[in-house]
Design an enzyme around this catalytic site. Structure first.
Site, mmCIF file in Angstrom:
data_model
loop_
_atom_site.group_PDB
_atom_site.id
_atom_site.type_symbol
_atom_site.label_atom_id
_atom_site.label_comp_id
_atom_site.label_asym_id
_atom_site.label_seq_id
_atom_site.Cartn_x
_atom_site.Cartn_y
_atom_site.Cartn_z
ATOM 1 C CG HIS A 61 -0.287 -0.274 2.521
ATOM 2 N ND1 HIS A 61 0.654 0.553 3.082
ATOM 3 C CD2 HIS A 61 -0.411 -1.321 3.371
ATOM 4 C CE1 HIS A 61 1.053 0.033 4.221
ATOM 5 N NE2 HIS A 61 0.439 -1.109 4.430
HETATM 6 P P1 TYD Z 1 -1.529 -2.889 7.829
HETATM 7 O O1 TYD Z 1 -0.820 -1.588 7.946
HETATM 8 O O2 TYD Z 1 -2.543 -3.047 6.748
HETATM 9 O O3 TYD Z 1 -0.461 -4.058 7.726
HETATM 10 P P2 TYD Z 1 0.531 -4.320 6.513
HETATM 11 O O4 TYD Z 1 1.108 -2.999 6.154
HETATM 12 O O5 TYD Z 1 1.538 -5.256 7.046
HETATM 13 O O6 TYD Z 1 -0.260 -4.902 5.427
HETATM 14 O O7 TYD Z 1 -2.190 -3.212 9.233
HETATM 15 C C1 TYD Z 1 -2.794 -4.467 9.504
HETATM 16 C C2 TYD Z 1 -3.927 -4.233 10.482
HETATM 17 O O8 TYD Z 1 -3.429 -3.682 11.703
HETATM 18 C C3 TYD Z 1 -4.976 -3.273 9.962
HETATM 19 O O9 TYD Z 1 -6.238 -3.788 10.334
HETATM 20 C C4 TYD Z 1 -4.736 -1.999 10.730
HETATM 21 C C5 TYD Z 1 -4.081 -2.463 12.016
HETATM 22 N N1 TYD Z 1 -3.082 -1.486 12.510
HETATM 23 C C6 TYD Z 1 -3.360 -0.760 13.659
HETATM 24 O O10 TYD Z 1 -4.432 -0.868 14.271
HETATM 25 N N2 TYD Z 1 -2.414 0.121 14.116
HETATM 26 C C7 TYD Z 1 -1.232 0.308 13.483
HETATM 27 O O11 TYD Z 1 -0.387 1.137 13.935
HETATM 28 C C8 TYD Z 1 -0.974 -0.454 12.297
HETATM 29 C C9 TYD Z 1 0.311 -0.281 11.543
HETATM 30 C C10 TYD Z 1 -1.923 -1.334 11.838
#
Ligand code: TYD
Length: 143
Positions: A61
């Protein structure tokens, strides 16, 4: 199509490796980060990714606002950065190198080694609206 407003379009040439201090010591090495000395942004949040099963990919993303620094605290991983025109892969495998990624860059984390630990220092608190999760949306707004 999702409405996306970037504050500024960055390119992969705005990403860079920041070398952090390393204090060599026969008892074990030590590295550190100081806000004022090592950061192009104010750190508001720290999160880390761990227990990644072999072959998994994370973080496909872009962020509209968030700037970040990714450090392989333990083990190794690859970070693929993409600005819609060019791509580059950084292999992170030292706990004293941070990869700085400004907002507006598509990035993906892959090739995590067993027991790797990736720490992400972020310029924003978590807010889902900051994410651009569809690559087509990203390309649309990055032309
Ligand atoms: P995401 O950033 O989409 O993970 P990746 O970049 O590894 O794909 O985050 C995964 C899940 O965790 C999403 O539901 C949002 C949650 N999240 C939080 O609640 N707080 C945070 O600081 C982060 C980074 C993610």
């Amino acid at each position: 199509m999702e409405q996306v407003n970037f504050k500024k379009i960055n390119s992969i040439s705005d990403c860079k490796i920041i070398e952090l201090p390393k204090i060599h010591d026969p008892r074990g090495n030590l590295s550190f980060i100081e806000q004022e000395n090592h950061f192009p942004f104010i750190i508001k949040r720290v999160y880390w990714i761990y227990d990644v099963p072999g072959g998994q990919i994370r973080g496909g993303h872009a962020f509209k606002e968030q700037h970040e620094m990714i450090i392989a605290i333990s083990g190794s991983l690859d970070v693929v950065i993409d600005d819609g025109k060019n791509k580059k892969t950084y292999s992170l495998n030292r706990s004293y190198y941070g990869l700085y990624i400004p907002s507006g860059i598509w990035r993906q984390m892959e090739n995590f080694s067993t027991n790797s630990l990736a720490m992400v220092l972020s310029s924003t608190y978590f807010f889902e609206e900051d994410y651009i999760r569809e690559y087509q949306d990203y390309l649309m707004h990055n032309r």
